[in-house]
Design an enzyme around this catalytic site. Structure first.
Site, PDB file in Angstrom:
ATOM      1  N   HIS A   1       7.341 -10.431  -1.131  1.00  0.00           N
ATOM      2  CA  HIS A   1       6.423 -11.143  -0.237  1.00  0.00           C
ATOM      3  C   HIS A   1       7.042 -11.389   1.138  1.00  0.00           C
ATOM      4  CE1 HIS A   1       4.595 -12.055  -4.131  1.00  0.00           C
ATOM      5  NE2 HIS A   1       3.536 -12.542  -3.540  1.00  0.00           N
TER       6      HIS A   1
ATOM      7  N   GLU B   1      -6.514  -4.542  -4.628  1.00  0.00           N
ATOM      8  CA  GLU B   1      -6.278  -4.064  -3.261  1.00  0.00           C
ATOM      9  C   GLU B   1      -6.814  -2.655  -3.012  1.00  0.00           C
ATOM     10  OE1 GLU B   1      -3.723  -5.695  -4.901  1.00  0.00           O
ATOM     11  OE2 GLU B   1      -3.487  -7.512  -3.699  1.00  0.00           O
TER      12      GLU B   1
END
Lengths: 331, 341
Positions: B147, B78
């Site tokens: 998440h 990321e």
């Protein structure tokens, strides 16, 4: 330093190129000496991190670049700016936080930048510029500009995740980027022998199966030649290279650093091999310039820098309203 | 909204895909980057049929039309690819990067807020960073602690970032088109629970401007400002309350940065009551920000205390009954409204 200097004959360079590179190096040295002096005099707010000693790296690499090419930089970014052609009076004014600065006084030393010159900023985050350079290279590749990105960072940054993520990304996408690690021996005050598991940072390239090259960062011609190959490879679409330039900073990590972590003897060892003196010696020995010619260059640079400081001192600070501008293009 | 534009039913996910396709057709500098967004890298037989198109299938089909040079599968890296998107934006592309779940911002926040968001300011206005970071938010599918968060409040806090949070398919399309055409860094928050939601979506390529709230339901008795999936929950609450004779005005800010203060204040001036419904955690949040706005600029309008209906100050729990208790429900919203009537 694991790579002893062997003077490389700068066969590909003509007299004019050599003199230009010499002048750039003197500009950087003079800029930094004056920045240090004026910081001590209280004229420069904040922090400054000086590049003196490392001039051969920025100049030897950036000699191959034009405005269509991008660089990213570090805390120690003044030398990269000058080598990339950023306006020196604008830089001096930026250091002082004046409205005439290249960033209108909003960035200062640690964020000095000029995107029009392909200079994507000094960076206050160690390793912060590495993904950005990959992005600039991605733009060049996607739009087919023929440009490359050069990413300068220090030995300390080679331990950041962004270094490893950036090298992997550049390798798998064959990005036209050259990673230039300026190993000046210390991450702030921590020696590279302590902070880095690799004896040569260039060895880390092997993990990404890209070329990794060690070069003497005090040898302008060696840097120039190594960079030529790496940048050529990037421009041809053959992917990234990691160059580790073994170098040294004459000043501390920042101005005000008491430099208790290294010896005067160590500093003097490096000063004996000063990269600017070495280039000057080469120019004189090969009849490419005489003492008067060198003196004229040195004097021209001093005059330019002195004038830049006079102008910056006289310039206005930004209007307070400027605090609120330039956050967004539109909001 | 009355409009002459033809519409048809799309899901929220399809509306996002359509906006991406339109933007990529109109501007060759728009590229997509993200983990598995094309899918099937180096698996040739997948390219034309079963490539993932992202874990939710939102980018499915785009690699077939635009090729792998514009729909870039990234490694799981990321900081690397979000940073590359920022660098590409600063040098001439308009990347749309997908941060699979907003909870992953910890892996790349430096590149978002220290690099992308600050670049224009630090460079004295000489640079721009037209990057969109699409990301999934929201609890409701037992995706658990890492998440399921919302966290748009974090990004709303930060100068240099625009925070865009669509609650319907039509808003998802129009706001994403505007986000991609925008010259600043935009965080675009897609609620995973809404991907299957159907709604009328306009044909064509018109964007929805930022900083313009949408009144999802008119009412005179109480103003409910709701964000993302909480708009749906608040509309359900409003139906329950209407049966009791309480008319709720439901306002969806649609963008938290910039925030349409005027629409909120005008509504509170009419209803004299405010409830803010927010699935994000409650401290230093969008909800407290909107409450503070009305306390500051609309205090004299108020006939009752401002109430907040939010998630608790906890991570998102896994177990279904706990998760159900975490997310503000229509019942909780309705009960809160009753308390101030």
């Amino acid at each position: 330093m694991s790579s002893p200097s062997t003077a490389i004959e700068p066969a590909a360079l003509d007299r004019e190129q050599l003199l230009t590179m010499y002048e750039r190096m003197v500009e950087i040295r003079t800029f930094e000496d004056l920045a240090g002096k004026n910081f001590a005099a209280g004229l420069v707010p904040g922090f400054v991190h000086l590049y003196a000693g490392e001039e051969a790296v920025a100049v030897g690499v950036c000699a191959h670049l034009t405005d269509r090419d991008y660089i990213t930089s570090t805390h120690r970014g003044h030398g990269h700016c000058i080598a990339k052609g950023v306006d020196i009076p604008g830089m001096v004014a930026e250091l002082m936080g004046k409205s005439t600065g290249v960033c209108k006084g909003k960035g200062g030393s640690m964020h000095i930048a000029d995107v029009e010159k392909g200079m994507l900023g000094a960076n206050g985050i160690v390793g912060g510029g590495i993904p950005l350079a990959c992005g600039a290279a991605l733009t060049a590749k996607t739009l087919g500009t023929g440009g490359v990105a050069v990413c300068f960072f220090g030995d300390g940054a080679s331990n950041q995740g962004t270094f490893h993520e950036g090298l992997n990304l550049a390798a798998i996408w064959k990005l036209p980027v050259v990673f230039v690690c300026e190993n000046n021996g210390y991450a702030e005050s921590t020696p590279v022998g302590y902070h880095c598991a690799a004896s040569d940072i260039a060895n880390r390239a092997s993990a990404y199966e890209i070329p990794g090259v060690v070069v003497d960062g005090f040898d302008l011609f060696a840097v120039h030649e190594t960079a030529a190959e790496a940048i050529g490879r990037a421009r041809r679409g053959d992917g990234p290279t990691l160059i580790e330039a073994k170098t040294y900073r004459y000043y501390g990590h920042f101005q005000g650093d008491m430099i208790t972590y290294r010896t005067e003897e160590e500093l003097n060892r490096y000063r004996q091999r000063d990269p600017i003196v070495a280039v000057k010696g080469y120019l004189l020995a090969h009849g490419l310039a005489d003492e008067a010619g060198i003196d004229a260059i040195d004097a021209r640079v001093t005059e330019k820098l002195d004038a830049a400081w006079v102008a910056a001192k006289a310039a206005a600070f930004p209007a307070v309203e400027e605090t609120l501008t330039d956050v967004y293009v539109t909001y | 909204m009355v409009t002459a534009t033809a519409t048809r039913q799309l899901t929220y996910g399809q509306a996002v895909t359509e906006a991406l396709r339109i933007a990529m057709r109109e501007d060759p500098t728009v590229i997509l980057m993200g983990e598995d967004i094309a899918g099937g890298a180096m698996v040739d037989h997948l390219v034309n049929d079963d490539a993932w198109g992202g874990p939710m299938g939102v980018t499915k089909g785009l690699v077939q039309e635009f090729g792998r040079d514009r729909v870039l599968d990234t490694p799981i890296t990321e900081a690397g690819f979000i940073g590359a998107a920022v660098g590409a934006a600063a040098t001439g592309l308009r990347p749309v990067a997908e941060l699979m779940f907003v909870d992953f911002f910890g892996c790349c926040m430096d590149q978002i807020f220290d690099q992308g968001a600050k670049l224009r300011y630090m460079f004295g206005g000489k640079a721009r960073c037209p990057v969109v970071i699409r990301t999934q938010i929201g609890a409701g599918v037992s995706a658990a602690g890492q998440h399921s968060g919302c966290h748009y409040s974090v990004f709303t806090h930060m100068p240099g970032i625009k925070a865009v949070i669509p609650s319907t398919p039509a808003d998802a399309k129009g706001l994403l088109l505007s986000a991609i055409r925008d010259d600043d860094l935009v965080m675009f928050f897609e609620n995973k629970v809404l991907y299957g939601m159907k709604g009328e979506v306009p044909e064509g390529d018109e964007g929805i401007p930022f900083g313009v709230a949408d009144i999802k339901r008119d009412g005179d008795d109480v103003t409910v400002v709701a964000i993302s999936r909480m708009v749906t929950q608040s509309l359900l609450a409003a139906e329950q309350l209407a049966a009791e004779g309480i008319e709720v005005e439901v306002i969806d800010p649609r963008t938290l940065s910039p925030l349409d203060e005027e629409t909120i204040l005008t509504s509170v001036a009419k209803t004299h009551r405010l409830v803010v419904v927010d699935e994000d955690n409650p401290r230093c949040s969008a909800a407290t920000d909107i409450a503070a706005l009305v306390a500051d600029k609309g205090f004299d309008f108020l006939d009752a205390p401002i109430k907040l209906v939010t998630a608790p100050h906890t991570p998102v729990p896994f177990s279904p009954p706990l998760e159900a208790a975490y997310v503000p429900s229509p019942e909780r919203i309705a009960e809160t409204v009753r308390q101030i009537m």
